[in-house]
Design a protein around this motif. Sequence first.
Motif, PDB file in Angstrom:
ATOM      1  N   SER A 180      -3.680 -10.447  -5.293  1.00 34.38           N
ATOM      2  CA  SER A 180      -4.069  -9.121  -5.764  1.00 34.38           C
ATOM      3  C   SER A 180      -3.540  -8.040  -4.825  1.00 34.38           C
ATOM      4  N   ARG A 181      -3.214  -6.883  -5.400  1.00 33.27           N
ATOM      5  CA  ARG A 181      -2.833  -5.740  -4.567  1.00 33.27           C
ATOM      6  C   ARG A 181      -4.045  -5.072  -3.930  1.00 33.27           C
ATOM      7  N   GLY A 182      -5.235  -5.564  -4.237  1.00 34.16           N
ATOM      8  CA  GLY A 182      -6.440  -5.036  -3.621  1.00 34.16           C
ATOM      9  C   GLY A 182      -7.107  -3.971  -4.458  1.00 34.16           C
ATOM     10  N   THR A 183      -8.406  -3.830  -4.251  1.00 35.53           N
ATOM     11  CA  THR A 183      -9.206  -2.894  -5.031  1.00 35.53           C
ATOM     12  C   THR A 183      -9.348  -1.550  -4.329  1.00 35.53           C
ATOM     13  N   GLY A 184      -9.364  -1.561  -3.007  1.00 30.98           N
ATOM     14  CA  GLY A 184      -9.487  -0.331  -2.236  1.00 30.98           C
ATOM     15  C   GLY A 184      -8.220  -0.051  -1.444  1.00 30.98           C
ATOM     16  N   PHE A 185      -8.389   0.532  -0.270  1.00 29.88           N
ATOM     17  CA  PHE A 185      -7.245   0.796   0.615  1.00 29.88           C
ATOM     18  C   PHE A 185      -7.720   0.657   2.047  1.00 29.88           C
ATOM     19  N   TRP A 186      -6.781   0.370   2.925  1.00 33.05           N
ATOM     20  CA  TRP A 186      -7.084   0.308   4.344  1.00 33.05           C
ATOM     21  C   TRP A 186      -6.460   1.507   5.055  1.00 33.05           C
ATOM     22  N   GLY A 187      -7.215   2.103   5.986  1.00 36.20           N
ATOM     23  CA  GLY A 187      -6.632   3.126   6.860  1.00 36.20           C
ATOM     24  C   GLY A 187      -6.212   4.372   6.108  1.00 36.20           C
ATOM     25  N   PRO A 188      -4.902   4.667   6.078  1.00 39.62           N
ATOM     26  CA  PRO A 188      -4.419   5.876   5.408  1.00 39.62           C
ATOM     27  C   PRO A 188      -4.886   5.936   3.963  1.00 39.62           C
ATOM     28  N   PRO A 189      -5.499   7.037   3.545  1.00 45.06           N
ATOM     29  CA  PRO A 189      -6.032   7.117   2.173  1.00 45.06           C
ATOM     30  C   PRO A 189      -4.949   7.423   1.148  1.00 45.06           C
ATOM     31  N   PHE A 190      -3.918   6.586   1.128  1.00 49.34           N
ATOM     32  CA  PHE A 190      -2.789   6.770   0.221  1.00 49.34           C
ATOM     33  C   PHE A 190      -2.350   5.418  -0.323  1.00 49.34           C
ATOM     34  N   ARG A 191      -1.918   5.427  -1.585  1.00 42.81           N
ATOM     35  CA  ARG A 191      -1.234   4.282  -2.188  1.00 42.81           C
ATOM     36  C   ARG A 191       0.005   4.808  -2.893  1.00 42.81           C
ATOM     37  N   VAL A 192       1.167   4.354  -2.456  1.00 43.34           N
ATOM     38  CA  VAL A 192       2.430   4.828  -3.026  1.00 43.34           C
ATOM     39  C   VAL A 192       3.217   3.628  -3.551  1.00 43.34           C
ATOM     40  N   PHE A 193       3.430   3.594  -4.861  1.00 42.86           N
ATOM     41  CA  PHE A 193       4.131   2.500  -5.540  1.00 42.86           C
ATOM     42  C   PHE A 193       3.457   1.148  -5.280  1.00 42.86           C
ATOM     43  N   ALA A 194       2.162   1.155  -5.078  1.00 41.08           N
ATOM     44  CA  ALA A 194       1.393  -0.083  -4.899  1.00 41.08           C
ATOM     45  C   ALA A 194      -0.014   0.151  -5.438  1.00 41.08           C
ATOM     46  N   PRO A 195      -0.164   0.261  -6.751  1.00 45.03           N
ATOM     47  CA  PRO A 195      -1.459   0.619  -7.329  1.00 45.03           C
ATOM     48  C   PRO A 195      -2.527  -0.442  -7.082  1.00 45.03           C
ATOM     49  N   GLN A 219       0.806  -1.233   0.000  1.00 39.48           N
ATOM     50  CA  GLN A 219       0.000   0.000   0.000  1.00 39.48           C
ATOM     51  C   GLN A 219       0.835   1.277   0.000  1.00 39.48           C
ATOM     52  N   ILE A 220       1.700   1.463   0.982  1.00 39.99           N
ATOM     53  CA  ILE A 220       2.545   2.666   1.021  1.00 39.99           C
ATOM     54  C   ILE A 220       4.002   2.214   1.136  1.00 39.99           C
ATOM     55  N   TRP A 221       4.732   2.383   0.061  1.00 42.16           N
ATOM     56  CA  TRP A 221       6.134   1.986   0.036  1.00 42.16           C
ATOM     57  C   TRP A 221       6.899   2.714   1.147  1.00 42.16           C
ATOM     58  N   PRO A 222       7.829   2.035   1.833  1.00 41.75           N
ATOM     59  CA  PRO A 222       8.321   0.669   1.656  1.00 41.75           C
ATOM     60  C   PRO A 222       7.735  -0.320   2.680  1.00 41.75           C
ATOM     61  N   PHE A 223       6.436  -0.180   3.016  1.00 43.45           N
ATOM     62  CA  PHE A 223       5.813  -1.063   3.986  1.00 43.45           C
ATOM     63  C   PHE A 223       5.795  -2.509   3.510  1.00 43.45           C
ATOM     64  N   HIS A 224       6.006  -2.721   2.210  1.00 44.95           N
ATOM     65  CA  HIS A 224       5.962  -4.080   1.675  1.00 44.95           C
ATOM     66  C   HIS A 224       7.023  -4.978   2.309  1.00 44.95           C
ATOM     67  N   HIS A 225       8.102  -4.393   2.829  1.00 39.81           N
ATOM     68  CA  HIS A 225       9.123  -5.212   3.491  1.00 39.81           C
ATOM     69  C   HIS A 225       8.567  -5.883   4.739  1.00 39.81           C
ATOM     70  N   LEU A 226       7.686  -5.198   5.461  1.00 35.93           N
ATOM     71  CA  LEU A 226       7.050  -5.802   6.629  1.00 35.93           C
ATOM     72  C   LEU A 226       6.029  -6.858   6.213  1.00 35.93           C
ATOM     73  N   VAL A 227       5.309  -6.577   5.121  1.00 40.51           N
ATOM     74  CA  VAL A 227       4.322  -7.556   4.640  1.00 40.51           C
ATOM     75  C   VAL A 227       5.006  -8.875   4.290  1.00 40.51           C
ATOM     76  N   ARG A 228       6.189  -8.788   3.705  1.00 38.37           N
ATOM     77  CA  ARG A 228       6.897 -10.001   3.292  1.00 38.37           C
ATOM     78  C   ARG A 228       7.320 -10.867   4.478  1.00 38.37           C
ATOM     79  N   LEU A 229       7.398 -10.291   5.676  1.00 36.20           N
ATOM     80  CA  LEU A 229       7.699 -11.092   6.857  1.00 36.20           C
ATOM     81  C   LEU A 229       6.555 -12.021   7.219  1.00 36.20           C
ATOM     82  N   ASP A 230       5.343 -11.664   6.793  1.00 38.72           N
ATOM     83  CA  ASP A 230       4.152 -12.403   7.206  1.00 38.72           C
ATOM     84  C   ASP A 230       3.538 -13.243   6.101  1.00 38.72           C
TER      85      ASP A 230
END
Length: 415
Positions: free
Chosen positions: A374-389, A344-355
């Motif tokens: 899927s990277r998902g259709t909407g968003f959770w929480g913060p209304p931002f998507r950065v490098f994760a369309p 969702q918001i780069w570089p949070f994907h590094h934490l996602v990969r732990l799980d």
Amino acid sequence: MTDTSSTPTTEGEAQVPRRSRLLRVVRYIPLIAPVLLWAVPCWVLLYTGQSWPLPVKLLGTALFALGLVGMPLAMARGHGRRQQDRAAIIGDTLLGTGWILFTWSVLLGVLLRLALTVAGVGGSQDRARIVTWAILGVGALMLGWGYAEARRVPRVRRLDVQLPRLGAGLDGLRVVLITDTHYGPLDRARWSARVCERVNTLEADLVCHTGDIADGTAQRRRDQATPLGTVRATRARVYVTGNHEYYSEAQGWVDLMNELGWEPLRNRHLLLERGGDTLVVAGVDDVTAESSGLPGHRAHLAGALTGADPTFPVLLLAHQPKFIDRAAAAGIDLQLSGHTHGGQIWPFHHLVRLDQPALAGLSHHGARTLLYTSRGTGFWGPPFRVFAPSEITLLVLRSPQAAASPGTGRADTSA
């Protein structure tokens, strides 16, 4: 199309998921994350050699302190017992803003400063001010772009997927995947309707929603979810629960989706038949379902496949990619999942990969099992998507028994 199997209640229960590495890390985050998110940018922007006038430093420090105090308070009011949507919007926005400022303060505060020093640009104060304005400029750009990315109707990602056991009669079957719509504090009823309109242009045989419909109860988010009832499919519309349903009365969401004409695949399956060939379309509850305490809710793959001919290929819906270990062990042909948001918001994907074993896209597991995340259709929480369309996914299933189709296994994106 035949409906078979029911949810067993007394045997073959899935084991409680083991505590992941991510959860061991996350347990400490609520204590240190708010301080880091706001203290690091404050220090880099105001106290690393810029020599700002005292009023500027005092005002800047006050703003960061306000973020540090206001973010957790707003999130507690918004997502706690009070469930105040306005507070949730403020808290979520501050969380996203803090994360973006923290990220670019660290990156530019180190890398850009080093590059300027090596290049011999100005004195230390000049370099500090260049870094400060670069962080503010990039941060503002990321926030504006990220907000636009989060609020837009997702582009369609098309992928041809060859399943070795798929019969020729099912070649070209069009499967549309939406997931993680996360209807929430920001009213997105119009966005929801536009997403459904775009899905309907894809002429799907099967439409799947792999959970995390919303944050909040079905009664509270009903207006945003109602457009899902307009989605069209020639064969079926199927749904499985995500972990967020179990934060907000999961059975209410199962009932609402059923009311809207979707088939909740709660540890059960359907048979999709065409051209003399059959595809098993199965679904399981989210892996967190059993710990929710709701009677009959748990991820139970054996129950989902009860009565299915083992020679038929299986398309499995499971919210979290981590279910792929069980799917591969059972010889599932293709699992569809969401949950990760692509970070969702780069570089949070590094934490996602732990799980999770996969972040986005198509991956291979075991002897024959494919996973599409899927990277998902909407968003959770913060209304931002950065490098994760975000995405709406069209998967065209291909049979090796049919004529070879050029481009199999390649993905493309269209507006």
